[in-house]
Design an enzyme around this catalytic site. Sequence first.
Site, short mmCIF file in Angstrom:
data_model
loop_
_atom_site.label_atom_id
_atom_site.label_comp_id
_atom_site.label_asym_id
_atom_site.label_seq_id
_atom_site.Cartn_x
_atom_site.Cartn_y
_atom_site.Cartn_z
N ASP A 179 0.75 4.88 2.03
CA ASP A 179 0.01 5.44 3.16
C ASP A 179 -0.89 6.57 2.66
O ASP A 179 -0.43 7.46 1.95
CB ASP A 179 0.97 6.00 4.23
CG ASP A 179 1.71 4.89 4.96
OD1 ASP A 179 1.31 3.72 4.82
OD2 ASP A 179 2.68 5.20 5.68
N HIS B 145 4.69 0.15 -0.19
CA HIS B 145 5.49 -0.60 0.78
C HIS B 145 4.64 -1.68 1.44
O HIS B 145 3.41 -1.70 1.28
CB HIS B 145 6.14 0.34 1.81
CG HIS B 145 5.16 1.18 2.58
ND1 HIS B 145 4.55 2.29 2.05
CD2 HIS B 145 4.68 1.07 3.84
CE1 HIS B 145 3.74 2.83 2.94
NE2 HIS B 145 3.80 2.10 4.05
N HIS C 35 0.84 -1.21 0.00
CA HIS C 35 0.00 0.00 0.00
C HIS C 35 0.87 1.24 0.00
O HIS C 35 2.06 1.17 0.30
CB HIS C 35 -0.89 0.03 1.26
CG HIS C 35 -0.10 0.20 2.52
ND1 HIS C 35 0.60 -0.84 3.10
CD2 HIS C 35 0.15 1.28 3.30
CE1 HIS C 35 1.22 -0.41 4.18
NE2 HIS C 35 0.99 0.88 4.32
N ARG D 55 7.66 -9.47 15.44
CA ARG D 55 8.13 -8.12 15.15
C ARG D 55 7.12 -7.10 15.66
O ARG D 55 5.91 -7.32 15.56
CB ARG D 55 8.30 -7.97 13.64
CG ARG D 55 8.51 -6.55 13.17
CD ARG D 55 8.76 -6.52 11.67
NE ARG D 55 9.13 -5.19 11.24
CZ ARG D 55 8.28 -4.32 10.71
NH1 ARG D 55 7.00 -4.64 10.54
NH2 ARG D 55 8.69 -3.13 10.33
C1 LIG Z 1 -5.19 5.75 7.57
C2 LIG Z 1 -4.66 4.54 7.69
C3 LIG Z 1 -5.32 3.30 7.20
C4 LIG Z 1 -4.31 2.23 7.51
C5 LIG Z 1 -3.64 2.75 8.73
C6 LIG Z 1 -3.36 4.21 8.34
C7 LIG Z 1 -2.21 4.24 7.30
C8 LIG Z 1 -2.07 3.00 6.46
C9 LIG Z 1 -3.34 2.12 6.30
C10 LIG Z 1 -3.04 0.61 6.15
C11 LIG Z 1 -1.93 0.16 7.10
C12 LIG Z 1 -2.64 0.22 4.71
C13 LIG Z 1 -2.70 -1.31 4.50
C14 LIG Z 1 -4.09 -1.87 4.82
C15 LIG Z 1 -4.58 -1.50 6.25
C16 LIG Z 1 -6.02 -1.95 6.38
C17 LIG Z 1 -3.77 -2.34 7.28
O1 LIG Z 1 -3.22 -3.40 6.92
O2 LIG Z 1 -3.72 -1.99 8.46
C18 LIG Z 1 -4.45 0.04 6.41
C19 LIG Z 1 -4.87 0.79 7.70
C20 LIG Z 1 -6.38 0.81 7.90
O3 LIG Z 1 -7.16 0.99 6.95
O4 LIG Z 1 -6.81 0.72 9.06
O1 LIG Z 2 5.20 -2.31 10.07
C1 LIG Z 2 5.76 -1.59 9.25
O2 LIG Z 2 6.99 -1.48 9.20
C2 LIG Z 2 4.97 -0.78 8.24
C3 LIG Z 2 3.50 -0.68 8.55
C4 LIG Z 2 2.82 0.26 7.61
O3 LIG Z 2 3.20 0.36 6.47
C5 LIG Z 2 1.67 1.09 8.07
O4 LIG Z 2 1.21 0.92 9.20
O5 LIG Z 2 1.25 1.96 7.28
FE LIG Z 3 2.30 2.10 5.53
#
Ligand SMILES: C=C1C[C@]23C[C@H]1CC[C@H]2[C@]1(C)CCC[C@@](C)(C(=O)O)[C@H]1[C@@H]3C(=O)O
Ligand SMILES: O=C(O)CCC(=O)C(=O)O
Ligand SMILES: [Fe+2]
Length: 338
Positions: free
Chosen positions: A206, A260, A204, A270
Amino acid sequence: MDSNNSSLLLSSSSVLLHHQKHQLDSSFWEKQIKVPKQFIWPKGDLVEVQEELNEPLVDLEGFFKGDEMGTQQAARRIREACLKHGFFQVINHGVDSRVLSAAYDQTAKFFKLPPTLKSRVKKIPEATSGYASSHTDRFSSKLPWKETLSIDFHENSQEPVVVNYFKSNLGEDFEQTGNEVLISGNNGTSGNQPGRLTLGTGPHRDPTSLTILYQDEVGGLDVFTNNKWMSVRPRPGALVINIGETFTALSNGIYKSCLHRAVVNTDKERISLAFFVNPRDDKVVIPPSDLLGNQGTRMYPDFTWSDLLRFTQFHYRADSDTLKNFTKWFLSSKSLNP
Ligand SMILES: C=C1C[C@]23C[C@H]1CC[C@H]2[C@]1(C)CCC[C@@](C)(C(=O)O)[C@H]1[C@@H]3C(=O)O
Ligand SMILES: O=C(O)CCC(=O)C(=O)O
Ligand SMILES: [Fe+2]
């Protein structure tokens, strides 16, 4: 940018392994070798990293001392990184290492709590704060191998938001946890099978403005640049900074927010702590006029952070194309309800 609307995200994919409701603990993995299919990611997303990203290391000592040369060198490196892939690491950033390790320890302590206690702070669907396990309430496939704790934080709030959050939901014993969790964390996991088939956080960009990330020595953060996945080496005491899509929009597309992911470690858990910085809810994201080019062309519509946040929480799962799809959605919802 007027950025005083931030959030904390604490997550731990490994603790998911130990405490998840459906017996996803270590004894479970000893008996079973199958990862539930909802957690399995497509092969294309799992391609392994080959090289380390040689991202710039920005030393902020000169900046804090008011040294012109040092400040300019740091600014040059940041600009270079933001034009290329939007990732860099900072040292001498002014955050006391004791604060970082205390935040880390308290995060680890939180994720080790029994599920019943963690669910006292469970995120409810409409909220952006709270504990979530693999986002099972929101998604049904490509689930992230992690659990997260998110806390909304407003800089101008008179209240010690984080302290109150822990104290009121988990009791007085957790006041100290709140004091020490200043930034937050994400996490990877252990176990051969999950390590090979799952992702802690899927690919994704951010959606936020700026992300400040503290990752532990396990590592697992990868960036997609130069047409390949490259790993961001954990550097002791350093903070990883990356540009999010709101910053891309603010710079009229000039500064890049890079794709990333966080991969799962096959033998170690981790934890990472992410602090997301965003504009105030009422601030419209408008690039400065000198970034509009000769034609004065805007790449993105006027929007607020709360519009984009709503999109990612209720309409779209953040991925590589969030800003593009948000723009389409936002413009069409505006034409329907002008
Ligand atoms: C605004 C946000 C949504 C998420 C947390 C923050 C920044 C990154 C997003 C996220 C990490 C991107 C990957 C998918 C996600 C669902 C996750 O894996 O946590 C995303 C977060 C979210 O929507 O809660
Ligand atoms: O865990 C990480 O190093 C990255 C997590 C991430 O990309 C996020 O929370 O947006
Ligand atoms: Fe991220």
